[in-house]
Design an enzyme around this catalytic site. Structure first.
Site, short mmCIF file in Angstrom:
data_model
loop_
_atom_site.label_atom_id
_atom_site.label_comp_id
_atom_site.label_asym_id
_atom_site.label_seq_id
_atom_site.Cartn_x
_atom_site.Cartn_y
_atom_site.Cartn_z
N LYS A 165 25.18 -15.29 55.46
CA LYS A 165 24.77 -14.00 55.99
C LYS A 165 23.57 -14.19 56.93
CE LYS A 165 21.74 -13.10 52.02
NZ LYS A 165 21.37 -12.17 50.97
N ARG A 213 18.41 -3.08 42.36
CA ARG A 213 18.63 -2.87 43.79
C ARG A 213 20.01 -2.27 43.98
NH1 ARG A 213 18.09 -8.07 47.66
NH2 ARG A 213 19.93 -8.67 46.44
N TYR A 261 -3.15 -10.59 76.48
CA TYR A 261 -3.27 -9.15 76.34
C TYR A 261 -4.45 -8.77 75.45
CZ TYR A 261 1.30 -8.27 78.48
OH TYR A 261 2.35 -8.16 79.36
N MET A 266 5.52 -11.08 74.49
CA MET A 266 6.93 -10.90 74.20
C MET A 266 7.74 -12.17 74.46
SD MET A 266 9.69 -8.19 75.78
CE MET A 266 8.94 -6.75 75.03
#
Length: 818
Positions: free
Chosen positions: A489, A585, A713, A762
Site C-alpha cells: 500500500k 480503529r 524565504y 517547494m
C-alpha cells in the site's frame, strides 16, 4: 558431451527411471529461468526459503525430461513423469556441484580463483578486460560466487577458452572446500579481508583460514602483504606468493601515489627498477583493485607500455541492473556495459519476469571477446532471444547485422549507435520493457538518455537485492506452512508498487495488501496475479473489486450490507473479516457477531478467506502485556468465527514488529510491512536488515555568502560568518519535509554532512558547504545507508514510515539489482 547416464556415476545417485539417452547441455535450478527444455537438467533443490520439488509438474509440462531430485517415492515419480529420466540423490545442490567439478576436470586451461571481502567482482572483470588481447576468457557472470553460483559459472567452460577467472564467496566456515573442488584454481587472488560476513565466523583469523582453503593447490597467490593477518596466515601455510605492498618489502613495492584530477599516478619498484603508471580512477578502492591486477600483469611479464595502454582503457564495472521509467509508459532495463553471453541470459531473465502489458524489446550491440566462432555465438544469441519471447530485436553493430538472418523476432539492424539515434522515433515505443545491452565502445548511454523520461535530477533508488534480503530475513523466522502477506500500500511505502509487487510475485509470497481498490486495479493491469487484499474499500469501488478479482477487507456491518447488495448472484466472492481486539480503529466486535453471521448466511456465495486483527503496540516492549491480551482476544474471536461459519479461515494478527516480538503467535499467516523496506520496527534487530531506498538529488548552484547575509524565504537563514552555500534540487513538493529547515536537516555531499540553511522551499533548499569542494551537478544523498531514515525521522520527531511515503511520485524511481 555429457549424457544423463553419466550423471548417475558422477553424482553417485540412484537411477529412478531412465527412458531415453539425452545430452546434458543446460543446468537449471530455478524453474522461472527455463529457456530451452531440450538438453536441460533440473536440479530440484530443497532450500531455506523454497523447495524446487514443487515445480517439477510445471517443468515437465513445459517439456523438461531430465530431473535430479532429493525426495519423493520412486513409484510416484515414475507415475507422475513417465517420459522423464530421474535420479534420486541425498542433496541436489551437492549433485550440481559434483557435475560442475567433473566438467572442470575435463579442461586443462589455467584458472584464476578470486576471493576476499570486497572487490572480487571488479578485479575479475578488470582482469578479464586486461588479459583479453591474448586470452579467450571465461568468467563468473556478475557476482556468481556462491555455492550455487560457482557451479553455474564453471559450467560455462568450453574448449575455445584459454583462461578461466572465477570468484568465490563464503559466509560461514566449511563452505570453501566445495568451491575449491569446483574451481580448482591454478592461480589465486586474495583481494582483502574486511567485516563482510563476520557473523559467520568465530574470528577474523578463522575467516582468513577458511577463505585460504580456495588456494591450497595453487601455483601462486597474489595479495597485498600490508594486510598483516592475511600475510601471516599465507606465510604459515607456505603458499607460494607474489605480493605488492606500500609499507613493507614485497615483489612490487608501491613507493608513492598521487592524484591528478580523475587519475592516480602510481610509483612502484619491481625487480629493482623504478616505474610509474597512471590508472583512470582516483578513489582508494579502485586503486587497490587496480594494484591487484597490476601484480598479475607484471608477473606475466607484460611490457610497461602495454600495461599502461591497457590500464588506460579500464572503465567502471556496472555492478547492477537498473530498471528505469522511460517514455510512453515504457520501462528500461539498463545493462549498458555488461556484454557477454552469460550476462545477456541474466538480463533477459529479468526482462522476462516483468509481466507488464506490451512487448519485450532488446537493443543489443555486437558481443565482443566471447571466445566463440561468430556464427556459433549469434546462433546462441538467437536461441536466447527466442526462448525469452523477445518480440522486437534492435541490433547495433556490423557483426550482429551480418547475422540478422538468424533471428526470427521482428528486427531492425544498424551498423552504429549514431545511425540508430538518427532514426530514433519515440512514438514507435509504447508500453514496452526495453532491455539495453551493449559493449562500451558502442556508447549505449546515449540510447538510455534518449529513452528516459525528462524529469529533474532527484531520484529514489530502490535496491531490489536489499528488499529480497529483508524478505528472506523475515521468511527465515516463519514456521513451516506459515503464509506471508506483504503490504504494498501507499505506493509500496514510497518505493513503487508494481516493481515491488512484481519482485514479491517472482519470489512467491502468498498475498499482497493495498489500501485502496485503485492500487489493486493498477497491479492487475500491470500483470500481478497474486491474491490482493484491499484494506479500505469503499462502496463505489465494489464493482472494480469484483471485476479485477480483488478481495476486500470487511470491517463494519453497513459496509458488508453495501457489498452484498452489489454482488451478482452466480459468482463467488472472497472477503477478509477485520476484528477489533483493542486498536479501536476498524473492525467487528463480539457484539456484531449475531448480525454479521446472520447476514453472511443469506449470501453463501460470499466466502470468508481470512480473519485478522492489528496489534496496537507490537513495536514497543512496554506494551507486551497489551499485545498478548489482544492475541488472546483474537484467538477466541477467530475460533468463534470459524464455528459460526462452519469452515476454517486463515488467521493472522502479526505485523512486522509482531513477527520479531511474538514468533509463537504466527498462526496461519503474518503480514510484512515496513520491515520489508529496511526498518525493523522494534529496533532490536535493525542491523539484520538492509536499507532499501536511497534518495538522491544534485547541486544546482554554489555561491559565496557574506557574513550577515540572509538565505531563503522569510530570511530565516543568517550567515554568522562568510559561507559557501549550495542550492540542491529538492524541496517539500518532492517530500523533503519543511521541518528540516534551519539547521535541523542535513544531507551528504561527497560523504560530508552539510546542514540545511534557511527554510526548505517547494522545489529546492540550501545547504552549508563551507570548506568543501562542491560544484554544480555534484550528487547529494538525502537519505540512504549512511544517512538513515531512522536518524532523520528522529531529528524531526516523526517515524520512518512518514519520510518514505512522503517521497513524491514526481521523483523518478530507479530500481536495480546488483
Amino acid at each position: 558431451m555429457l549424457t544423463f547416464q553419466q550423471l548417475i556415476s558422477i553424482t553417485q545417485g540412484r537411477e529412478i527411471q531412465f527412458v531415453q539417452p539425452q545430452p546434458v547441455i543446460h543446468l537449471l535450478t530455478d524453474s522461472r529461468k527455463l529457456s530451452q527444455p531440450a538438453g536441460t537438467v533440473f536440479f530440484a533443490i530443497h532450500g531455506k526459503y523454497n523447495d524446487g520439488h514443487k515445480y517439477l509438474p510445471q517443468l515437465y509440462s513445459r517439456g523438461v525430461r531430465q530431473f535430479v531430485v532429493e525426495k519423493g517415492s520412486a513409484d510416484e515419480l515414475r507415475q507422475q513423469y513417465p517420459e522423464a529420466n530421474i535420479i534420486l540423490v541425498p542433496d541436489s545442490l551437492k549433485a550440481l556441484q559434483q557435475v560442475a567439478a567433473w566438467h572442470r576436470a575435463q579442461f586443462q586451461l589455467p584458472v584464476i580463483g578470486i576471493t576476499g571481502s570486497n572487490g572480487k567482482t571488479i578485479v575479475k572483470e578488470w582482469l578479464a578486460q586486461l588479459l583479453s588481447p591474448e586470452e579467450l576468457v571465461v568468467k563468473s557472470p556478475r557476482s556468481y560466487n556462491s555455492q550455487l553460483g560457482v557451479p553455474l559459472s564453471v559450467w560455462q567452460i568450453n574448449p575455445n577458452h584459454t583462461l578461466g577467472i572465477f570468484e568465490a564467496g563464503i559466509s560461514q566456515a566449511g563452505e570453501m572446500e566445495q568451491l575449491q573442488q569446483i574451481i580448482r584454481p591454478t592461480y589465486g587472488i586474495f583481494t582483502n579481508i574486511g567485516s563482510a560476513h563476520d557473523e559467520g565466523f568465530v574470528s577474523r583469523e578463522q575467516k582468513v583460514a577458511e577463505k585460504l582453503k580456495l588456494f591450497k593447490d595453487v601455483e601462486l597467490l597474489f595479495y597485498c602483504a600490508d594486510q598483516q593477518l592475511l600475510h601471516e596466515a599465507v606465510q604459515r601455510q607456505g603458499i607460494k606468493s607474489f605480493t605488492w605492498a606500500r609499507m613493507q618489502p614485497a615483489d612490487v613495492t608501491i613507493t608513492a601515489t598521487t592524484t591528478a584530477g580523475s587519475k592516480t599516478i602510481i610509483f612502484y619498484t619491481y625487480q629493482g627498477e623504478q616505474q610509474q603508471l597512471a590508472i583512470p580512477f582516483a578513489d582508494e578502492a579502485s586503486v587497490e583493485n587496480a594494484l591487484h591486477c597490476l601484480a598479475v600483469l607484471l608477473y606475466r611479464q607484460l611490457p610497461v607500455a602495454a600495461i599502461q595502454e591497457r590500464l588506460g582503457r579500464l572503465h567502471p564495472v556496472a555492478m547492477r541492473l537498473e530498471m528505469k521509467e522511460a517514455i510512453n509508459g515504457c520501462y528500461l532495463i539498463d545493462d549498458t556495459y555488461n556484454n557477454d553471453l552469460a550476462g545477456l541470459s541474466i538480463a533477459l531473465d529479468l526482462q522476462a519476469n516483468q509481466p507488464q502489458h506490451g512487448q519485450r524489446t532488446l537493443i543489443l550491440s555486437d558481443l565482443l571477446e566471447s571466445g566463440l566462432p561468430e556464427k556459433n555465438l549469434y546462433l546462441q544469441v538467437a536461441e536466447l532471444v527466442q526462448a525469452h519471447d523477445v518480440q522486437r530485436l534492435i541490433g547495433i553493430g556490423p557483426t550482429i547485422s551480418k547475422y540478422s538472418h538468424l533471428f526470427s523476432a521482428s528486427e531492425e539492424f544498424y551498423t552504429s549507435t549514431s545511425d540508430f539515434l538518427k532514426a530514433f522515433n519515440p512514438a514507435r515505443f509504447r508500453n514496452e520493457v526495453i532491455l539495453v545491452k551493449g559493449a562500451r565502445v558502442f556508447a549505449f548511454e546515449k540510447i538510455v538518455q534518449a529513452f528516459q523520461q525528462k524529469v529533474h535530477g532527484t531520484v529514489l533508488e530502490v535496491n531490489l537485492d536489499a528488499l529480497l534480503h529483508n524478505l528472506n530475513y523475515y521468511r527465515a523466522k516463519l514456521a513451516p506452512g506459515t503464509k506471508l502477506m506483504v503490504m504494498v500500500k501507499a505506493f509500496a511505502y514510497g518505493s513503487g508498487s508494481f516493481e515491488v509487487a512484481n519482485l514479491l510475485q517472482f519470489h512467491r509470497v502468498d498475498y499482497l495488501a493495498v489500501a485502496y481498490a485503485d492500487e489493486g486495479v493498477l497491479l492487475r493491469e500491470q500483470g500481478i496475479t497474486l491474491p490482493v487484499m484491499v484494506m479500505n474499500p469503499s462502496p463505489d469501488s465494489f464493482a472494480k473489486l469484483q471485476q479485477y478479482s480483488l478481495e476486500p477487507e470487511i470491517y463494519a456491518l453497513e459496509q458488508l450490507q453495501a457489498f452484498v447488495l452489489s454482488l451478482e448472484a452466480e459468482a463467488t466472492y472472497k472477503i477478509h473479516l477485520k476484528l477489533d481486539t483493542g486498536m479501536h480503529r476498524l473492525g467487528f466486535v463480539r457484539e456484531d457477531f449475531d448480525t454479521l453471521f446472520s447476514l453472511l448466511q443469506q449470501y453463501p456465495q460470499v466466502q470468508v478467506v481470512s480473519a485478522f486483527s492489528h496489534l496496537a503496540g507490537a513495536d514497543e516492549a512496554l506494551h507486551n502485556d497489551f499485545s498478548q491480551q489482544q492475541i488472546a482476544t483474537f484467538t477466541s474471536m477467530a475460533a468463534d468465527v470459524e464455528t459460526r461459519l462452519g469452515y476454517s479461515v486463515t488467521k493472522h494478527i502479526l505485523n512486522s514488529a509482531g513477527i520479531v516480538r511474538f514468533p509463537e503467535h504466527q498462526l496461519d499467516m503474518v503480514r510484512l510491512g515496513i520491515g520489508l523496506y529496511g526498518v525493523e520496527a522494534t529496533g532490536a534487530e535493525q542491523e539484520a536488515l538492509r536499507p532499501v531506498s536511497t534518495l538522491k538529488t544534485t547541486v544546482s548552484q554554489v555561491k559565496s555568502i557574506k557574513q550577515g547575509d540572509t538565505i531563503g524565504y522569510s530570511r530565516k537563514g543568517i550567515a554568522d560568518a562568510a559561507k559557501t552555500i549550495a542550492t540542491i534540487a529538492i524541496g517539500y513538493a518532492d517530500g523533503y519535509d519543511r521541518r528540516f529547515s534551519n539547521g535541523v536537516g542535513h544531507v551528504l555531499i561527497d560523504g560530508q554532512r552539510c546542514h540545511v540553511i534557511g527554510n526548505v522551499c517547494m522545489d529546492m533548499c540550501m545547504v552549508d558547504v563551507t570548506g568543501l569542494e562542491v560544484k554544480a551537478g555534484d550528487e547529494v544523498v538525502v537519505f540512504g545507508p549512511q544517512l538513515t531514515l531512522l536518524e532523520l525521522a528522529q531529528s524531526i520527531g516523526t517515524i520512518p514510515y512518514e519520510l518514505l511515503t512522503n517521497v513524491s511520485t514526481r521523483v523518478k524511481r530507479v530500481f536495480y539489482a546488483e
